[in-house]
Design an enzyme around this catalytic site. Sequence first.
Site, PDB file in Angstrom:
ATOM      1  N   HIS A 269      13.641 118.347  80.874  1.00 46.72           N
ATOM      2  CA  HIS A 269      12.304 119.348  81.360  1.00 46.72           C
ATOM      3  C   HIS A 269      10.688 117.979  81.645  1.00 46.72           C
ATOM      4  CE1 HIS A 269      12.262 122.575  83.801  1.00 46.72           C
ATOM      5  NE2 HIS A 269      10.764 122.864  83.128  1.00 46.72           N
TER       6      HIS A 269
ATOM      7  N   ASP B  38       6.106 121.519  86.131  1.00 48.35           N
ATOM      8  CA  ASP B  38       7.269 121.472  86.770  1.00 48.35           C
ATOM      9  C   ASP B  38       7.982 120.593  88.185  1.00 48.35           C
ATOM     10  OD1 ASP B  38       7.977 123.688  88.140  1.00 48.35           O
ATOM     11  OD2 ASP B  38       6.114 124.064  89.457  1.00 48.35           O
ATOM     12  N   GLY B  39       8.612 121.119  88.896  1.00 50.77           N
ATOM     13  CA  GLY B  39       9.392 120.174  89.876  1.00 50.77           C
ATOM     14  C   GLY B  39      10.778 119.829  89.529  1.00 50.77           C
TER      15      GLY B  39
ATOM     16  N   ASN C 105      24.867 125.418  76.556  1.00 55.56           N
ATOM     17  CA  ASN C 105      26.128 125.872  75.498  1.00 55.56           C
ATOM     18  C   ASN C 105      26.769 125.318  74.436  1.00 55.56           C
ATOM     19  OD1 ASN C 105      24.749 128.201  75.777  1.00 55.56           O
ATOM     20  ND2 ASN C 105      26.301 129.115  77.437  1.00 55.56           N
TER      21      ASN C 105
ATOM     22  N   GLY D 217      13.565 120.380  88.811  1.00 54.93           N
ATOM     23  CA  GLY D 217      14.769 120.860  89.668  1.00 54.93           C
ATOM     24  C   GLY D 217      15.027 119.907  90.429  1.00 54.93           C
TER      25      GLY D 217
END
Length: 318
Positions: A176, A180-181, A226, A183
Amino acid sequence: MKPPYNITGKILKLVASISEKIGEVNSVHLNKPPTELRKKNRIKSIHSSLEIEGNTLSIEQITAIVENKRVIGPKKDILEVKNAIAVYDYLDNLNPYNFESFCEAHGMLMNGLVESTGKLRSKSVGIVKGSEVAHIAPPSEMLRPLMKDLFDYLKNDDDLVLIKSCVFHYEMEFIHPFIDGNGRMGRLWQTLILKDSYPVFEYLPIETLIKERQEAYYESLGKSDNTGESTVFIEFMLEIIFKSLVELLNIQNINLTNIDRINLFKTIAKNDYFTRKEYLKNFREISSATASRDLKFAFENGLIEKLGDKNTTKYKYR
């Protein structure tokens, strides 16, 4: 350091099936689809990728923006579309293996939408799904070394590009790197990585199938989080890639124009000289007269140069 994942039997089977489909695509001249199909698929890609992020504009509205027509809608949504169009039009200038190019693309994609576009975030973030925190991203001081490791893997690892593109998509989402942005950057950059080896992916609307299976997309991201490895996500994305190729091959009555043939053959001839016979050999469905007209059109419009005369003529793309 190599990101953690396992090469499963399912992954091997999907890679083999995808390779087979890419061969079929090349054999029917769809590795660079006809102009109108490319336009439609590009619009579908932009629409689906932005719709996943909450953009409300329809395919018709996005088509109007592509055609420089006035559109009424939320300013933010219109700007998102214009930015996406600019980035997709700029793909040939982006290097999928270069971090600076990656940041440049983010700057274009998020221009006017967030502060510090094209720059790594300077604060910690968490991804919230509903009322729960689904993912805590690595702290900001780790971003640069993590992204360096990821690009080193992308450039230097011996695994197949099909697999590495999926790994990059997942790992970038996990890291990440931007406020923002992330994805839309993950989906865009996977397309760019694939396009570098297989031109057909530039205009293949993978994002549309992701949108249709959006819940499964996020579920595969969550399962990989996970387990601490991207295996599940690799399997999911390879399924998406395979289905997108199947859908392309299911299109009936593909009619290539002279421009389509000329542009397509450029990817084959590259910078080498070629003859009319070699051009014709690649398009067995056309006559020698049509091949001559294609090459005459290309020469008169400055697309190719020629050397020699009559049967000795050789051509080369400018």
